[in-house]
Design a protein around this motif. Structure first.
Motif, PDB file in Angstrom:
ATOM      1  N   ALA A 100      44.161  52.985  43.934  1.00  0.00           N
ATOM      2  CA  ALA A 100      43.380  54.199  43.687  1.00  0.00           C
ATOM      3  C   ALA A 100      42.469  54.114  42.469  1.00  0.00           C
ATOM      4  O   ALA A 100      41.870  55.119  42.099  1.00  0.00           O
ATOM      5  N   THR A 101      42.330  52.934  41.829  1.00  0.00           N
ATOM      6  CA  THR A 101      41.582  52.860  40.579  1.00  0.00           C
ATOM      7  C   THR A 101      40.536  51.748  40.620  1.00  0.00           C
ATOM      8  O   THR A 101      40.659  50.787  41.387  1.00  0.00           O
ATOM      9  N   VAL A 102      39.521  51.888  39.775  1.00  0.00           N
ATOM     10  CA  VAL A 102      38.491  50.862  39.648  1.00  0.00           C
ATOM     11  C   VAL A 102      39.116  49.536  39.226  1.00  0.00           C
ATOM     12  O   VAL A 102      38.874  48.484  39.830  1.00  0.00           O
ATOM     13  N   GLU A 103      39.952  49.592  38.190  1.00  0.00           N
ATOM     14  CA  GLU A 103      40.549  48.363  37.657  1.00  0.00           C
ATOM     15  C   GLU A 103      41.466  47.705  38.686  1.00  0.00           C
ATOM     16  O   GLU A 103      41.524  46.478  38.797  1.00  0.00           O
ATOM     17  N   GLY A 104      42.203  48.524  39.430  1.00  0.00           N
ATOM     18  CA  GLY A 104      43.091  47.981  40.447  1.00  0.00           C
ATOM     19  C   GLY A 104      42.325  47.238  41.516  1.00  0.00           C
ATOM     20  O   GLY A 104      42.753  46.165  41.975  1.00  0.00           O
ATOM     21  N   PHE A 105      41.181  47.785  41.930  1.00  0.00           N
ATOM     22  CA  PHE A 105      40.381  47.093  42.933  1.00  0.00           C
ATOM     23  C   PHE A 105      39.835  45.784  42.387  1.00  0.00           C
ATOM     24  O   PHE A 105      39.832  44.760  43.080  1.00  0.00           O
ATOM     25  N   LEU A 106      39.352  45.781  41.139  1.00  0.00           N
ATOM     26  CA  LEU A 106      38.806  44.562  40.558  1.00  0.00           C
ATOM     27  C   LEU A 106      39.870  43.472  40.480  1.00  0.00           C
ATOM     28  O   LEU A 106      39.597  42.299  40.753  1.00  0.00           O
ATOM     29  N   ASP A 107      41.072  43.846  40.091  1.00  0.00           N
ATOM     30  CA  ASP A 107      42.174  42.893  40.053  1.00  0.00           C
ATOM     31  C   ASP A 107      42.479  42.368  41.452  1.00  0.00           C
ATOM     32  O   ASP A 107      42.688  41.164  41.660  1.00  0.00           O
ATOM     33  N   PHE A 108      42.476  43.268  42.428  1.00  0.00           N
ATOM     34  CA  PHE A 108      42.794  42.886  43.806  1.00  0.00           C
ATOM     35  C   PHE A 108      41.766  41.912  44.358  1.00  0.00           C
ATOM     36  O   PHE A 108      42.106  40.840  44.863  1.00  0.00           O
ATOM     37  N   VAL A 109      40.474  42.252  44.265  1.00  0.00           N
ATOM     38  CA  VAL A 109      39.452  41.391  44.853  1.00  0.00           C
ATOM     39  C   VAL A 109      39.307  40.099  44.056  1.00  0.00           C
ATOM     40  O   VAL A 109      39.066  39.031  44.623  1.00  0.00           O
ATOM     41  N   GLY A 110      39.497  40.159  42.721  1.00  0.00           N
ATOM     42  CA  GLY A 110      39.461  38.937  41.932  1.00  0.00           C
ATOM     43  C   GLY A 110      40.575  37.981  42.329  1.00  0.00           C
ATOM     44  O   GLY A 110      40.364  36.759  42.438  1.00  0.00           O
ATOM     45  N   SER A 111      41.761  38.515  42.552  1.00  0.00           N
ATOM     46  CA  SER A 111      42.885  37.689  43.005  1.00  0.00           C
ATOM     47  C   SER A 111      42.597  37.072  44.365  1.00  0.00           C
ATOM     48  O   SER A 111      42.928  35.905  44.623  1.00  0.00           O
ATOM     49  N   TYR A 117      39.486  30.619  47.522  1.00  0.00           N
ATOM     50  CA  TYR A 117      38.623  29.484  47.191  1.00  0.00           C
ATOM     51  C   TYR A 117      39.242  28.694  46.047  1.00  0.00           C
ATOM     52  O   TYR A 117      39.201  29.109  44.886  1.00  0.00           O
ATOM     53  N   SER A 118      39.803  27.534  46.380  1.00  0.00           N
ATOM     54  CA  SER A 118      40.538  26.745  45.380  1.00  0.00           C
ATOM     55  C   SER A 118      39.629  26.164  44.307  1.00  0.00           C
ATOM     56  O   SER A 118      40.107  25.802  43.217  1.00  0.00           O
ATOM     57  N   GLN A 119      38.331  26.047  44.561  1.00  0.00           N
ATOM     58  CA  GLN A 119      37.418  25.487  43.568  1.00  0.00           C
ATOM     59  C   GLN A 119      37.093  26.472  42.447  1.00  0.00           C
ATOM     60  O   GLN A 119      36.487  26.083  41.440  1.00  0.00           O
ATOM     61  N   ILE A 120      37.502  27.726  42.575  1.00  0.00           N
ATOM     62  CA  ILE A 120      37.269  28.710  41.522  1.00  0.00           C
ATOM     63  C   ILE A 120      38.390  28.608  40.495  1.00  0.00           C
ATOM     64  O   ILE A 120      39.565  28.736  40.835  1.00  0.00           O
ATOM     65  N   ASP A 121      38.029  28.368  39.236  1.00  0.00           N
ATOM     66  CA  ASP A 121      39.027  28.320  38.158  1.00  0.00           C
ATOM     67  C   ASP A 121      39.321  29.709  37.600  1.00  0.00           C
ATOM     68  O   ASP A 121      40.450  30.003  37.211  1.00  0.00           O
ATOM     69  N   ALA A 122      38.288  30.536  37.509  1.00  0.00           N
ATOM     70  CA  ALA A 122      38.446  31.864  36.929  1.00  0.00           C
ATOM     71  C   ALA A 122      37.377  32.770  37.516  1.00  0.00           C
ATOM     72  O   ALA A 122      36.322  32.311  37.969  1.00  0.00           O
ATOM     73  N   VAL A 123      37.653  34.078  37.483  1.00  0.00           N
ATOM     74  CA  VAL A 123      36.698  35.042  38.001  1.00  0.00           C
ATOM     75  C   VAL A 123      36.685  36.257  37.090  1.00  0.00           C
ATOM     76  O   VAL A 123      37.735  36.717  36.636  1.00  0.00           O
ATOM     77  N   LYS A 124      35.492  36.715  36.785  1.00  0.00           N
ATOM     78  CA  LYS A 124      35.330  37.965  36.039  1.00  0.00           C
ATOM     79  C   LYS A 124      34.739  38.989  36.985  1.00  0.00           C
ATOM     80  O   LYS A 124      33.655  38.792  37.536  1.00  0.00           O
ATOM     81  N   MET A 125      35.450  40.095  37.158  1.00  0.00           N
ATOM     82  CA  MET A 125      35.013  41.190  38.013  1.00  0.00           C
ATOM     83  C   MET A 125      34.754  42.408  37.144  1.00  0.00           C
ATOM     84  O   MET A 125      35.592  42.764  36.306  1.00  0.00           O
ATOM     85  N   SER A 126      33.616  43.054  37.335  1.00  0.00           N
ATOM     86  CA  SER A 126      33.358  44.307  36.628  1.00  0.00           C
ATOM     87  C   SER A 126      32.700  45.281  37.592  1.00  0.00           C
ATOM     88  O   SER A 126      32.102  44.890  38.604  1.00  0.00           O
ATOM     89  N   ALA A 127      32.807  46.569  37.269  1.00  0.00           N
ATOM     90  CA  ALA A 127      32.230  47.584  38.145  1.00  0.00           C
ATOM     91  C   ALA A 127      32.018  48.878  37.391  1.00  0.00           C
ATOM     92  O   ALA A 127      32.799  49.241  36.515  1.00  0.00           O
ATOM     93  N   ASN A 128      30.958  49.562  37.743  1.00  0.00           N
ATOM     94  CA  ASN A 128      30.742  50.947  37.356  1.00  0.00           C
ATOM     95  C   ASN A 128      31.012  51.831  38.566  1.00  0.00           C
ATOM     96  O   ASN A 128      30.559  51.523  39.679  1.00  0.00           O
ATOM     97  N   GLU A 129      31.757  52.888  38.348  1.00  0.00           N
ATOM     98  CA  GLU A 129      31.973  53.856  39.409  1.00  0.00           C
ATOM     99  C   GLU A 129      30.642  54.479  39.818  1.00  0.00           C
ATOM    100  O   GLU A 129      29.773  54.729  38.989  1.00  0.00           O
ATOM    101  N   LEU A 130      30.474  54.722  41.111  1.00  0.00           N
ATOM    102  CA  LEU A 130      29.353  55.502  41.625  1.00  0.00           C
ATOM    103  C   LEU A 130      29.907  56.882  41.952  1.00  0.00           C
ATOM    104  O   LEU A 130      30.512  57.096  42.998  1.00  0.00           O
ATOM    105  N   PRO A 131      29.734  57.843  41.031  1.00  0.00           N
ATOM    106  CA  PRO A 131      30.454  59.110  41.172  1.00  0.00           C
ATOM    107  C   PRO A 131      29.786  60.082  42.140  1.00  0.00           C
ATOM    108  O   PRO A 131      28.568  60.055  42.344  1.00  0.00           O
ATOM    109  N   PHE A 132      30.609  60.949  42.705  1.00  0.00           N
ATOM    110  CA  PHE A 132      30.155  62.008  43.602  1.00  0.00           C
ATOM    111  C   PHE A 132      30.811  63.312  43.181  1.00  0.00           C
ATOM    112  O   PHE A 132      31.937  63.329  42.693  1.00  0.00           O
TER     113      PHE A 132
END
Length: 329
Positions: A100-111, A117-132
């Motif tokens: 239910a959270t921005v950070e939770g989604f970033l952690d999920f998709v980054g994981s 993709y085994s060739q990825i050593d690290a990933v940085k995910m960031s996001a701004n909410e698009l509010p309604f």
């Protein structure tokens, strides 16, 4: 999955080559996402959760890996995950995410990137909410929020950033930042700016009582990065509550500078949320200039105009030591 911050010799070296690539401005929307419920309430805010009927994000993906070097040095793309593929990957994964959270989604998709993709050593995910914003409609007892119709909002938005790496015992959250960005607040009186350096270059008059207009971004980190994911709502710090703290402190405090104001906001945030490690700010002074204060029959009334460029800004970070020091005084 283990969530911890690396503190040994495996920590990223500061002299390591800069090499990454990615995709940004990935707009992604999900209807009927998992509601955020069970949030601990605080005195400064009425926020206790959100329905997440519309969950929108502006996502940025950054991939790192030594196996990407040939794409830079030799034009060999055999290990490259195309940035268009990244976009599609993010779009797919928001449908799989059950949090239910921005950070939770970033952690999920980054994981998911690291596991796919085994060739990825690290990933940085960031996001701004698009509010309604919910729109009011007539109901049996007056107007009530519609559960079908929303307005695209230009108000402040939540922010999140997660940096995931491959640790010895599984994926590791190396860095985490949460935030709320785009706050714009105006206080019509009860703010001042006096006693600053006066020399031959000073033309700004001191103001004992001014109309103060600021824009403000607030960021925070958790002592335990797992708290940022929202799996335990009682430990999660919603952007809406930090926004409300900023508004309440702005109302309550007669500040002598923007620096003083953001320090008081930081103390309140750290006091309300003991699970946080740091809080930091970027503020911008957009205070209007006074044109008239001699309006007949209206003692406090003023005529104001937009300030010219350039504008001033302030950056400041705090940790729990600042709160302890304040308590000892």
């Amino acid at each position: 999955m283990s969530y911890s911050k690396e503190t040994d010799d495996d920590t990223r070296s500061t002299d390591r080559r800069t090499m990454n690539y990615g995709k940004e401005k990935i707009a992604v929307y999900r209807t009927y996402a998992t509601p955020l419920e069970g949030v601990r309430t605080i005195p400064e805010s009425s926020f206790d959760g959100r329905d997440n009927t519309l969950f929108g994000l502006d996502v940025r993906v950054q991939l790192e890996g030594e196996e990407f070097l040939p794409s830079f040095s030799e034009g060999d793309n055999s290990m490259v995950v195309a940035t268009d593929t990244m976009k599609n990957f993010v779009h797919h994964q928001i449908g799989e995410y059950d949090g239910a959270t921005v950070e939770g989604f970033l952690d999920f998709v980054g994981s998911q990137f690291l596991e796919t993709y085994s060739q990825i050593d690290a990933v940085k995910m960031s996001a701004n909410e698009l509010p309604f914003d919910e729109r009011p409609i007539p109901g049996d007892e007056g107007f009530e929020p519609s559960d079908l119709v929303f307005r695209v909002s230009d108000n402040e938005s939540a922010f999140g950033e997660m940096y995931l790496d491959r640790g010895q015992d599984g994926l590791v959250v190396e860095d985490q930042t949460s935030g709320v960005t785009g706050l714009e607040l105006v206080k019509v009186n009860g703010s001042s700016f006096t006693d600053y350096v006066q020399d031959e270059y000073t033309t700004l008059p001191e103001r004992e009582d001014r109309t103060l207009y600021i824009s403000l971004d607030v960021f925070w980190t958790y002592e335990d990065s797992e708290d940022a994911l929202g799996m335990d709502p009682q430990r999660y710090v919603p952007a809406e509550q930090v926004r409300d703290i900023a508004q309440v402190v702005f109302h309550e405090v007669d500040s002598n500078s923007i620096q003083d104001l953001i320090y008081q906001i930081g103390l309140r945030v750290l006091r309300r949320f003991p699970q946080l490690e740091t809080v930091s700010f970027e503020a911008n002074n957009r205070t209007w200039l006074e044109v008239r204060d001699d309006i007949e029959g209206a003692e406090k009334a003023r005529v104001l105009k937009e300030p010219p460029r350039p504008t001033g800004y302030q950056q400041f970070s705090m940790n729990r030591g600042d709160l302890d020091e304040e308590a000892s005084q």
